[in-house]
Design a protein around this motif. Structure first.
Motif, mmCIF file in Angstrom:
data_model
loop_
_atom_site.group_PDB
_atom_site.id
_atom_site.type_symbol
_atom_site.label_atom_id
_atom_site.label_comp_id
_atom_site.label_asym_id
_atom_site.label_seq_id
_atom_site.Cartn_x
_atom_site.Cartn_y
_atom_site.Cartn_z
ATOM 1 N N MET B 129 0.814 -1.217 0.000
ATOM 2 C CA MET B 129 0.000 0.000 0.000
ATOM 3 C C MET B 129 0.851 1.272 0.000
ATOM 4 S SD MET B 129 -2.990 -1.022 -0.455
ATOM 5 C CE MET B 129 -2.675 -2.656 -1.137
ATOM 6 N N THR B 130 1.962 1.265 0.750
ATOM 7 C CA THR B 130 2.758 2.499 0.787
ATOM 8 C C THR B 130 3.390 2.780 -0.565
ATOM 9 O OG1 THR B 130 4.657 1.271 1.657
ATOM 10 C CG2 THR B 130 3.273 2.394 3.264
ATOM 11 N N GLY B 131 3.932 1.735 -1.202
ATOM 12 C CA GLY B 131 4.523 1.929 -2.527
ATOM 13 C C GLY B 131 3.488 2.349 -3.556
ATOM 14 N N LEU B 132 2.321 1.726 -3.496
ATOM 15 C CA LEU B 132 1.270 2.056 -4.468
ATOM 16 C C LEU B 132 0.709 3.464 -4.221
ATOM 17 C CD1 LEU B 132 -0.515 -1.402 -4.578
ATOM 18 C CD2 LEU B 132 0.741 -0.319 -6.457
ATOM 19 N N THR B 133 0.662 3.868 -2.954
ATOM 20 C CA THR B 133 0.238 5.237 -2.649
ATOM 21 C C THR B 133 1.185 6.237 -3.315
ATOM 22 O OG1 THR B 133 -0.690 4.545 -0.525
ATOM 23 C CG2 THR B 133 -0.170 6.878 -0.773
ATOM 24 N N ALA B 134 2.480 5.977 -3.172
ATOM 25 C CA ALA B 134 3.472 6.854 -3.806
ATOM 26 C C ALA B 134 3.326 6.819 -5.324
ATOM 27 C CB ALA B 134 4.879 6.403 -3.399
ATOM 28 N N TYR B 135 3.189 5.619 -5.859
ATOM 29 C CA TYR B 135 3.146 5.423 -7.314
ATOM 30 C C TYR B 135 1.967 6.169 -7.949
ATOM 31 C CZ TYR B 135 2.873 2.787 -11.747
ATOM 32 O OH TYR B 135 2.799 2.429 -13.076
ATOM 33 N N PHE B 136 0.756 5.910 -7.441
ATOM 34 C CA PHE B 136 -0.420 6.501 -8.103
ATOM 35 C C PHE B 136 -0.554 7.994 -7.800
ATOM 36 C CE2 PHE B 136 -1.576 1.979 -8.250
ATOM 37 C CZ PHE B 136 -1.783 1.876 -9.608
ATOM 38 N N GLY B 137 -0.257 8.377 -6.557
ATOM 39 C CA GLY B 137 -0.340 9.804 -6.242
ATOM 40 C C GLY B 137 0.616 10.610 -7.098
ATOM 41 N N LEU B 138 1.856 10.139 -7.184
ATOM 42 C CA LEU B 138 2.843 10.897 -7.948
ATOM 43 C C LEU B 138 2.568 10.851 -9.447
ATOM 44 C CD1 LEU B 138 5.478 12.553 -7.967
ATOM 45 C CD2 LEU B 138 6.689 10.408 -8.394
ATOM 46 N N LEU B 139 2.313 9.637 -9.972
ATOM 47 C CA LEU B 139 2.247 9.517 -11.433
ATOM 48 C C LEU B 139 0.882 9.892 -11.991
ATOM 49 C CD1 LEU B 139 4.415 6.330 -12.028
ATOM 50 C CD2 LEU B 139 5.088 8.742 -11.984
ATOM 51 N N ILE B 274 -4.923 20.770 -6.839
ATOM 52 C CA ILE B 274 -4.643 19.930 -5.682
ATOM 53 C C ILE B 274 -5.745 18.887 -5.593
ATOM 54 C CG2 ILE B 274 -5.749 21.648 -4.151
ATOM 55 C CD1 ILE B 274 -3.820 20.762 -1.959
ATOM 56 N N LYS B 275 -5.351 17.642 -5.310
ATOM 57 C CA LYS B 275 -6.345 16.560 -5.293
ATOM 58 C C LYS B 275 -6.056 15.608 -4.146
ATOM 59 C CE LYS B 275 -8.571 13.251 -8.418
ATOM 60 N NZ LYS B 275 -9.023 12.378 -7.343
ATOM 61 N N GLY B 276 -7.064 15.403 -3.287
ATOM 62 C CA GLY B 276 -6.940 14.423 -2.228
ATOM 63 C C GLY B 276 -7.189 13.022 -2.773
ATOM 64 N N PHE B 277 -6.492 12.038 -2.215
ATOM 65 C CA PHE B 277 -6.701 10.661 -2.702
ATOM 66 C C PHE B 277 -6.306 9.675 -1.602
ATOM 67 C CE2 PHE B 277 -2.497 8.698 -3.409
ATOM 68 C CZ PHE B 277 -1.699 9.781 -3.131
ATOM 69 N N ILE B 278 -6.815 8.458 -1.718
ATOM 70 C CA ILE B 278 -6.247 7.334 -0.979
ATOM 71 C C ILE B 278 -5.962 6.241 -2.002
ATOM 72 C CG2 ILE B 278 -7.410 7.849 1.218
ATOM 73 C CD1 ILE B 278 -9.312 5.503 0.596
ATOM 74 N N VAL B 279 -5.095 5.333 -1.619
ATOM 75 C CA VAL B 279 -4.602 4.354 -2.581
ATOM 76 C C VAL B 279 -5.749 3.512 -3.149
ATOM 77 C CG1 VAL B 279 -4.055 2.616 -0.828
ATOM 78 C CG2 VAL B 279 -2.783 2.646 -2.988
ATOM 79 N N GLY B 280 -6.796 3.311 -2.343
ATOM 80 C CA GLY B 280 -7.931 2.509 -2.792
ATOM 81 C C GLY B 280 -8.625 3.082 -4.021
ATOM 82 N N ASP B 281 -8.448 4.391 -4.264
ATOM 83 C CA ASP B 281 -9.048 4.995 -5.458
ATOM 84 C C ASP B 281 -8.517 4.345 -6.731
ATOM 85 O OD1 ASP B 281 -10.144 6.692 -3.609
ATOM 86 O OD2 ASP B 281 -8.891 8.418 -4.106
ATOM 87 N N TYR B 282 -7.357 3.692 -6.611
ATOM 88 C CA TYR B 282 -6.692 3.132 -7.795
ATOM 89 C C TYR B 282 -6.688 1.610 -7.791
ATOM 90 C CZ TYR B 282 -5.266 7.909 -8.426
ATOM 91 O OH TYR B 282 -5.293 9.270 -8.608
ATOM 92 N N SER B 283 -7.604 0.999 -7.024
ATOM 93 C CA SER B 283 -7.526 -0.453 -6.839
ATOM 94 C C SER B 283 -7.632 -1.215 -8.163
ATOM 95 C CB SER B 283 -8.595 -0.931 -5.850
ATOM 96 O OG SER B 283 -9.860 -0.470 -6.251
ATOM 97 N N ASN B 284 -8.317 -0.652 -9.140
ATOM 98 C CA ASN B 284 -8.408 -1.338 -10.438
ATOM 99 C C ASN B 284 -7.083 -1.378 -11.183
ATOM 100 O OD1 ASN B 284 -11.104 -1.867 -10.125
ATOM 101 N ND2 ASN B 284 -11.748 0.048 -11.114
ATOM 102 N N ASP B 285 -6.140 -0.508 -10.769
ATOM 103 C CA ASP B 285 -4.858 -0.422 -11.482
ATOM 104 C C ASP B 285 -3.688 -0.963 -10.670
ATOM 105 O OD1 ASP B 285 -5.923 0.869 -13.784
ATOM 106 O OD2 ASP B 285 -6.069 2.716 -12.620
ATOM 107 N N PHE B 286 -3.981 -1.617 -9.529
ATOM 108 C CA PHE B 286 -2.895 -2.077 -8.663
ATOM 109 C C PHE B 286 -1.891 -2.962 -9.399
ATOM 110 C CE2 PHE B 286 -4.905 -1.736 -4.133
ATOM 111 C CZ PHE B 286 -4.811 -0.367 -4.225
ATOM 112 N N ALA B 287 -2.402 -3.858 -10.267
ATOM 113 C CA ALA B 287 -1.512 -4.817 -10.928
ATOM 114 C C ALA B 287 -0.410 -4.091 -11.700
ATOM 115 C CB ALA B 287 -2.308 -5.732 -11.863
#
Lengths: 341, 341
Positions: B129-139, B274-287
């Motif tokens: 989750m921490t890596g994916l949070t960084a990945y999707f938030g940043l990219l 500016i956009k708030g997010f949590i990693v779950g917003d990207y659950s379809n793209d986790f793979a």
């Protein structure tokens, strides 16, 4: 046409409110067009509050006007002579041109008006920068979906009233916030808003919003900032979108004293997005926006207000009137009749 | 395997800090898998600060744990029995499962780990989750372009340190803000950040930022909010993007007292988002995220820190240790050895 032309110069930089002495009229000849150029006769000319900022020496978000040089702004005109294949005499065009009876410019400096089934003056109001600001802010950033709730502040203004009407066209529920009962009546009875809220007479704005938006707020088109926006931000749904168009309440505040509740925790909790923009960010897409707006206008789906003063000699008065709140809706000056109505 | 299983229950809702009495161990049998189900043996288990919130009765952004029911969280495990065509014994998987030695679940409840060239524990930290949070938030939100400047706050944390390293992979200049000289050294010397700023010892954070970012800030990955973010927001370039991931400084503040400089005028002036997010917003793209992160990890481009405690019986202690600041990097518990290393 004879060779007589006239222009309005910035005579000096005003301190505080501009006066008649801010402007100077000058007689000049009409410049002969070179290859690729056209001569544009001014039909309508737009006077706007933002021009006051350009009269200062410092850079605001557009370059300052130069002293003893012509003032420029939105103009709708007619081609009276063309040395370009792209435009012919009689064509109607719009562009940012000098305050002159005639402008001689490259054909690329103006945009041809394709849809002339609507009043030409509309190209400086609901089909001009204010309409495009509403269009791109709402549709590109706000992206309202059918059945969602859109709230707009400054709702009775030129931008806000168009935002609400476009949101209705897109099938959203629309709530407008404005500052007088007369404006609220206008929103509800003439523009088809679902609900108007007078923030000046409401005891508790957030409560009034919660009642008007029982399903929460999906899009908030923010024209004003300050405490009005603080209240709306407490009503956001998850994944809300906030096109940020104005922050009037902060314009006159000292930056070091302009404090309010932090919004980041609210954006984080609701996964929401806020984005600042100006209409120029979308200049590559203006043609599409104008086409859609003109179509809605000709279908009777977009209403707007204009105050039109007649005569080039009255441009300074029309401009000064902006600061006295005289105008209802967009303030324009009609300079000449089109040749072929 | 024998039929012996164990689970950890939430014995009661803690007031303030949890204690050992918050947890209860229970012996249970391993549930027989039905058609389409698998039995997952827990190899690694993640303990996280957010779980404290789930121990309260009220809803935070995830559902509360139930009393006398097992606690659940991120787990990496191995299939020991399968009645699904999708997974076979020996496969490594990850998912959100109960704190048990063995979980019997539908095959769809876990995700197969394809890339086993990296340590399995990484799937609960830099590939979790921490890596994916960084990945999707940043990219997805930040979208850094080559040569742009990315600033990240909370830079030495699990999310922030990954944000900075991904931004470097994407060719950006990276400035990290953290709260100790040791962390600054770690960012600059081990993670390859271009510059670290210790906000606790800097006289004037905005000035330090202006010096570190002579070309302005294009992306600000905001992990903290508060006065640190106030300073960064004064350094934004036009069209800046701000992934909003945390607002630590506001968590313990009374909402009615959490005031700061208004940010809307700054966003408007710079056309920023500016956009708030949590990693779950990207659950379809986790793979996709896991695949990219695992590739960078196996190429040696991503560094991360873990603290691993051994033994299922030590899960409560590992969790309680989070609140004493004992752990360096991600805190994990190793529960069992994989059968085929």
């Amino acid at each position: 046409m004879d060779n007589q032309n006239q222009q309005i110069l910035l005579a000096n930089r005003p301190e505080g409110l501009p006066t008649k002495e801010t402007f100077e009229f000058r007689e000049i000849p009409i410049e002969k067009p070179k290859d690729g150029q056209v001569v544009v006769k001014t039909l309508y000319l737009s006077v706007d509050p933002y021009m006051r900022g350009r009269m200062n020496a410092g850079k605001s978000y557009v370059e300052p006007y130069a002293i003893n040089a012509p003032i420029s702004g939105g103009i709708v005109g007619e081609i009276v002579e063309s040395r370009s294949e792209k435009l012919k005499a009689g064509d109607k065009v719009q562009g940012s041109l000098n305050w002159q009876l005639y402008n001689t410019v490259d054909a690329a400096a103006v945009r041809k008006i394709e849809n002339t089934n609507v009043p030409l003056s509309a190209y400086l109001s609901v089909l001009g920068m204010t309409g495009l600001t509403a269009y791109f802010g709402l549709l590109d950033i706000g992206q309202p979906k059918e059945g969602e709730t859109v709230v707009v502040s400054g709702a009775a203004g030129a931008v806000g009233s168009t935002v609400g009407q476009i949101a209705k066209i897109k099938g959203a529920k629309v709530v407008g916030i404005a500052g007088s009962d007369e404006k609220i009546k206008y929103l509800e009875n003439e523009l088809g808003f679902d609900k108007g809220i007078n923030y000046k007479t409401t005891d508790h704005l957030q409560k009034a919003l919660e009642e008007a938006c029982p399903n929460g707020v999906d899009v908030y088109f923010d024209n004003v900032g300050g405490s009005v926006s603080d209240a709306v931000l407490n009503c956001l749904n998850d994944f809300a979108r906030i096109p940020l168009c104005g922050a009037i309440s902060s314009y006159n505040a000292d930056e070091n004293e302009d404090f309010g509740p932090r919004i980041q925790p609210k954006l984080l909790k609701t996964h929401s997005m806020i984005k600042g923009f100006i209409v120029g960010d979308y200049s590559n897409d203006f043609a599409r926006g104008i086409q859609d707006l003109a179509e809605w206008l000709s279908q009777g789906k977009l209403k707007y207000k204009e105050t039109i003063v007649e005569g080039f000699e009255n441009v300074p008065d029309a401009f000064l009137g902006l600061f006295e709140g005289k105008n209802l809706g967009k303030q324009l000056v009609k300079v000449s009749e089109p040749s072929n109505k």
